[in-house]
Enzyme design. Structure first.
Site, PDB file in Angstrom:
ATOM      1  CE  LYS A  99       7.981   2.615   6.827  1.00  0.00           C
ATOM      2  NZ  LYS A  99       8.466   1.397   7.519  1.00  0.00           N
TER       3      LYS A  99
ATOM      4  CE  LYS B  97      13.755  -0.117  11.374  1.00  0.00           C
ATOM      5  NZ  LYS B  97      12.267  -0.049  11.310  1.00  0.00           N
TER       6      LYS B  97
ATOM      7  CG  ASP C 298       4.729   1.180   8.657  1.00  0.00           C
ATOM      8  OD1 ASP C 298       4.088   2.116   9.166  1.00  0.00           O
ATOM      9  OD2 ASP C 298       5.866   0.846   9.043  1.00  0.00           O
TER      10      ASP C 298
END
Length: 445
Positions: free
Chosen positions: A126, A114, A166
């Site tokens: 992440k 991405k 997130d």
């Protein structure tokens, strides 16, 4: 897949036992990059794929904090720094009871491709925790965030790893984490994105993922010779992505008839009143079922998965991973869906993707269609570096340009490797090529 890629996949499964989401994410990429690997035997010789599926660094740590009753609670924190070949690690922090290492690894792996597609110099990473902010007081959330950052701060930095929000991590959580980082490091830097506008945040960041999704799907519609006007749309979720995808799609003439949260979904055939949803979710931090208390003609249904039984022209899954399985994809196809744009991370199973593609549905994969959020996070990093702020219109224009570039990369690469029209293959191959070439240039590291 080729025998070579099959062997890589077997190793991934053996080394990462029980991490089914990570297995799925890797398989989805490997099954599409075979034409690239065949054309570049040097990638096989230098073990690029084997190195790409192995994180550069995995961090797992204890997060102790004290609740309002004075009781000690213990959560587990994670940060997976997956690949830094094209820039510092970049990816969000997910706070949800379902979080474990496999979830973070799948998200970090997706983030590599991405971020590469955005054309901006950011690598993939992440993080997160199994902490659940729902039902917690502000003081409890602050206690958790400060403890979480007390460990994480030594592993991140504006040129090393820049986390963002997130699921479960919004402006409140980012604020508490940033405050603790600033205290511990004695620096004021752009180490987190999604910050408040008063202290380094970017205009349009809140809207970015939802708007970016609509910009990407707009290109899909244009290639099909149509537009949003009069289209019936179903959007799962009711967080930032879903809310601002609704706002932008409605402004372009679409009618959004359903939205959801983790408990259930609402159907309003007259078109969702977004101002009511925003009041419920953003101001009250309430549940989507409260919508029917104010719109009597609407219907609320318990259980969020049933939302895919609603006939629509366009489906935008914006909630969470694997929310559309093969049966639900078949039902959407049966009910006439023509376009699917993924606003969440990996919301469709491999079976669902195959169902959509085999039925001729235009399908926009998450690593391309929902890249607007991380792209605007990278723009926030740019503004922090310059000690400067762009206007909403300037950021939005840059975002639209990035999403158009991502779409062009997907279509151009797919056609170049004999997969014309396959946006999934195009996204995977384009992202892989950029990262693989950088890894080759860096040598064995």
């Amino acid at each position: 897949m080729s025998q070579y890629l099959d062997s890589v996949m077997e190793t991934v499964v053996a080394r990462n036992a029980g991490e089914k989401e990570f297995h799925q994410a890797v398989k989805e990429v490997l099954k599409t990059i075979e034409p690239v690997v065949e054309k570049h035997p040097e990638f096989i010789k230098e073990k690029i794929v084997e190195r790409l599926v192995e994180p550069e660094r995995q961090l797992m740590f204890r997060v102790p904090w004290v609740d309002d009753k004075g009781e000690v609670q213990v959560n587990r924190g994670f940060r997976v720094q997956f690949n830094s070949a094209i820039g510092p690690y970049k990816g969000g922090i997910r706070l949800h009871p379902s979080v474990y290492l496999g979830i973070i690894k799948f998200l970090g792996f997706e983030q590599i491709f991405k971020n590469a597609l955005t054309t901006l110099p950011i690598g993939g990473g992440k993080g997160g925790s199994d902490f659940d902010p729902k039902g917690k007081s502000d003081r409890e959330v602050m206690a958790f965030c400060q403890s979480f950052m007390t460990e994480l701060w030594r592993h991140i930095g504006p040129d090393t790893d820049v986390p963002a929000g997130d699921i479960g991590t919004g402006a409140r959580e980012i604020g508490y984490m940033f405050g603790q980082y600033k205290r511990l490091s004695n620096t004021f830097t752009g180490v987190l994105t999604g910050k408040g506008l008063e202290w380094g945040g970017s205009l349009a960041r809140t809207e970015a993922t939802g708007y970016g999704l609509i910009y990407y799907v707009t290109r899909m519609l244009q290639d099909a010779g149509t537009d949003w006007n009069g289209k019936k749309v179903v959007i799962s979720g009711s967080g930032n992505v879903a809310i601002y995808a609704n706002q932008k799609a409605t402004s372009l003439g679409a009618k959004v008839v359903a939205m959801s949260d983790s408990n259930g979904y609402i159907v309003d055939e007259g078109g969702i009143h977004l101002d009511i949803v925003r009041d419920i979710k953003e101001r009250r931090r309430g549940r989507i079922k409260e919508y029917v208390d104010e719109v009597k003609s609407a219907q609320y249904v318990e259980g969020c998965r049933g939302i895919w039984s609603i006939p629509c022209d366009i489906a935008l899954p914006c909630a969470t991973q694997n929310e559309i399985n093969g049966d639900e994809a078949a039902l959407l196809v049966k009910n006439g869906v023509q376009f699917v744009g993924e606003g969440a991370n990996m919301p469709s199973t491999l079976e669902a993707i195959d169902t959509f593609q085999n039925a001729g549905v235009f399908f926009g994969p998450a690593k391309a269609a929902n890249a607007g959020g991380v792209a605007t996070s990278a723009l926030e990093m740019c503004q922090n570096s310059m000690r400067y702020s762009w206007s909403f219109e300037e950021v939005d224009a840059k975002l639209q340009g990035i999403m158009n570039s991502i779409y062009d990369q997907c279509t151009r690469t797919a056609e170049a490797y004999g997969k014309k029209g396959d946006l999934v293959a195009g996204a995977n191959m384009a992202g892989f090529l950029k990262v693989a070439k950088a890894m080759m240039a860096h040598g064995i590291c």
